[in-house]
Scaffold this active site. Structure first.
Site, PDB file in Angstrom:
ATOM      1  CD  GLU A  49      -2.938   1.407   2.142  1.00 13.95           C
ATOM      2  OE1 GLU A  49      -2.955   0.614   3.107  1.00 13.95           O
ATOM      3  OE2 GLU A  49      -3.706   2.379   2.033  1.00 13.95           O
ATOM      4  CG  ASP A 109      -1.173  13.815   0.194  1.00 14.97           C
ATOM      5  OD1 ASP A 109      -2.215  13.790   0.866  1.00 14.97           O
ATOM      6  OD2 ASP A 109      -0.047  13.563   0.662  1.00 14.97           O
ATOM      7  CB  THR A 148      -8.793   4.581   3.133  1.00 16.35           C
ATOM      8  OG1 THR A 148      -9.403   5.718   2.516  1.00 16.35           O
ATOM      9  CG2 THR A 148      -8.464   3.537   2.073  1.00 16.35           C
ATOM     10  CD  GLU A 157     -13.795   4.262  -0.084  1.00 19.05           C
ATOM     11  OE1 GLU A 157     -12.912   3.465   0.296  1.00 19.05           O
ATOM     12  OE2 GLU A 157     -14.573   4.011  -1.018  1.00 19.05           O
TER      13      GLU A 157
HETATM   14  C1  SAM Z   1      -4.572  11.820   1.362  1.00 16.38           C
HETATM   15  S1  SAM Z   1      -3.650  10.724   2.370  1.00 16.38           S
HETATM   16  C2  SAM Z   1      -4.531   9.187   2.204  1.00 16.38           C
HETATM   17  C3  SAM Z   1      -4.175   8.203   3.270  1.00 16.38           C
HETATM   18  C4  SAM Z   1      -4.903   6.837   3.144  1.00 16.38           C
HETATM   19  N1  SAM Z   1      -4.495   6.161   1.925  1.00 16.38           N
HETATM   20  C5  SAM Z   1      -6.380   7.037   3.161  1.00 16.38           C
HETATM   21  O1  SAM Z   1      -7.011   6.881   2.111  1.00 16.38           O
HETATM   22  O2  SAM Z   1      -6.908   7.337   4.238  1.00 16.38           O
HETATM   23  C6  SAM Z   1      -2.206  10.423   1.377  1.00 16.38           C
HETATM   24  C7  SAM Z   1      -1.074   9.810   2.169  1.00 16.38           C
HETATM   25  O3  SAM Z   1       0.010   9.519   1.295  1.00 16.38           O
HETATM   26  C8  SAM Z   1       1.221   9.879   1.939  1.00 16.38           C
HETATM   27  N2  SAM Z   1       2.228  10.136   0.902  1.00 16.38           N
HETATM   28  C9  SAM Z   1       2.319  11.216   0.095  1.00 16.38           C
HETATM   29  N3  SAM Z   1       3.361  11.098  -0.743  1.00 16.38           N
HETATM   30  C10 SAM Z   1       3.949   9.905  -0.457  1.00 16.38           C
HETATM   31  C11 SAM Z   1       5.081   9.215  -0.972  1.00 16.38           C
HETATM   32  N4  SAM Z   1       5.818   9.750  -1.958  1.00 16.38           N
HETATM   33  N5  SAM Z   1       5.409   8.008  -0.445  1.00 16.38           N
HETATM   34  C12 SAM Z   1       4.668   7.471   0.566  1.00 16.38           C
HETATM   35  N6  SAM Z   1       3.583   8.096   1.097  1.00 16.38           N
HETATM   36  C13 SAM Z   1       3.222   9.281   0.592  1.00 16.38           C
HETATM   37  C14 SAM Z   1       0.855  11.106   2.734  1.00 16.38           C
HETATM   38  O4  SAM Z   1       1.769  11.394   3.760  1.00 16.38           O
HETATM   39  C15 SAM Z   1      -0.534  10.749   3.233  1.00 16.38           C
HETATM   40  O5  SAM Z   1      -0.498  10.073   4.469  1.00 16.38           O
END
Ligand code: SAM
Length: 251
Positions: free
Chosen positions: A73, A148, A217, A220
């Site tokens: 993931e 993001d 998630t 979501e």
């Molecule tokens: C909008 S959140 C969604 C979190 C989770 N997937 C959810 O749906 O609840 C996006 C997550 O991706 C992480 N993220 C952003 N860029 C990333 C990267 N290059 N590698 C790993 N994680 C990353 C952020 O820190 C954040 O926790």
């Protein structure tokens, strides 16, 4: 953010994997601005060091202690999907990558509290990990859920889902391996599906946008509560060669 129960480092250790010491969690710097991480945090100490060479890619069987299929993931945030899936499917291993340490710790704590032996979490940039640590064809499925969106035009280059990253994901999957993407940002969902539809290495299995439904998630759950439609698509790796799709940001 609600604080999870605080666990001692040795209680978390079985559920964490740490990249080699000289590896910056921001990778080699393509996500960074001047002296800052992608999310405006100060760079961690040592992040200007060159990426350590990785002579041996991650050995999943050694890491998990079994040869079960591995699902990755990307950006698991607080880890709801990871813990739910891992508890429901003990015959699969799950590897969660999260670039922000406090979220990775949050997710690792959730995993540790439930004592899920089939989960490892790591604090790292997923792009760098796929490029340098994940062996071709070594992963059964990849989930990129609610990445993001980086709303501002000048920040869009920080998005995790790019044509190059999609190509690295394709390389990590064997033929028949699956990629699962979702977003509540219609434009970003269109970008992701556009990239994947332009890659012969992927075949679309399902793609739909729904305004109602459950949640897998934390993001979501928020989207559903606000009535925001959620796009979700699944792809299977084909036997075609991996190509890099045209960059939607360039056009
Ligand atoms: C909008 S959140 C969604 C979190 C989770 N997937 C959810 O749906 O609840 C996006 C997550 O991706 C992480 N993220 C952003 N860029 C990333 C990267 N290059 N590698 C790993 N994680 C990353 C952020 O820190 C954040 O926790």
């Amino acid at each position: 953010m609600r604080k999870p129960r605080r666990l001692a480092p040795d209680e978390l250790a079985p559920y964490e994997w740490h990249p080699p010491r000289r590896f910056s969690r921001w990778g080699v710097g393509e996500l960074r601005g001047k002296g800052q991480g992608a999310r405006g945090e100060a760079d961690p100490p040592g992040s200007d060091l060159p990426l350590a060479p990785c002579p041996s890619p991650l050995d999943w069987a050694a890491l998990f202690g079994n040869a079960h299929p591995v699902e990755v993931e990307v950006g698991m945030g607080k880890g709801l999907f990871l813990v739910t899936q891992a508890a429901a499917r003990p015959g699969a291993n799950f590897f969660g990558i999260e670039v922000v340490r406090k979220y990775q710790l949050y997710a690792a704590t959730r995993v540790a509290v439930r004592q899920l032996p089939n989960v490892k979490t790591t604090c790292a940039d997923a792009k760098a990990l796929f490029r340098d640590f994940i062996a071709p064809g070594s992963v059964a499925a990849v989930h990129v859920l609610f990445p993001d969106p980086w709303w501002k035009a000048r920040h869009k280059k920080r998005r995790v889902f790019t044509p190059e990253f999609a190509a690295d994901i394709a390389r990590s999957l064997p033929v028949g391996g699956e990629l699962h993407v979702a977003s509540d940002v219609a434009e970003y969902f269109g970008v992701m599906t556009g990239i994947l539809r332009a890659m012969p290495a992927f075949r679309e299995l399902t793609a739909e946008t729904t305004a109602e439904g459950g949640y897998e998630t934390n993001f979501e759950r928020k989207a559903r509560a606000q009535g925001t439609p959620v796009g979700r698509a699944r792809y299977a790796r084909t036997a075609e060669a991996v190509t890099v799709a045209p960059d939607p940001a360039a056009g």
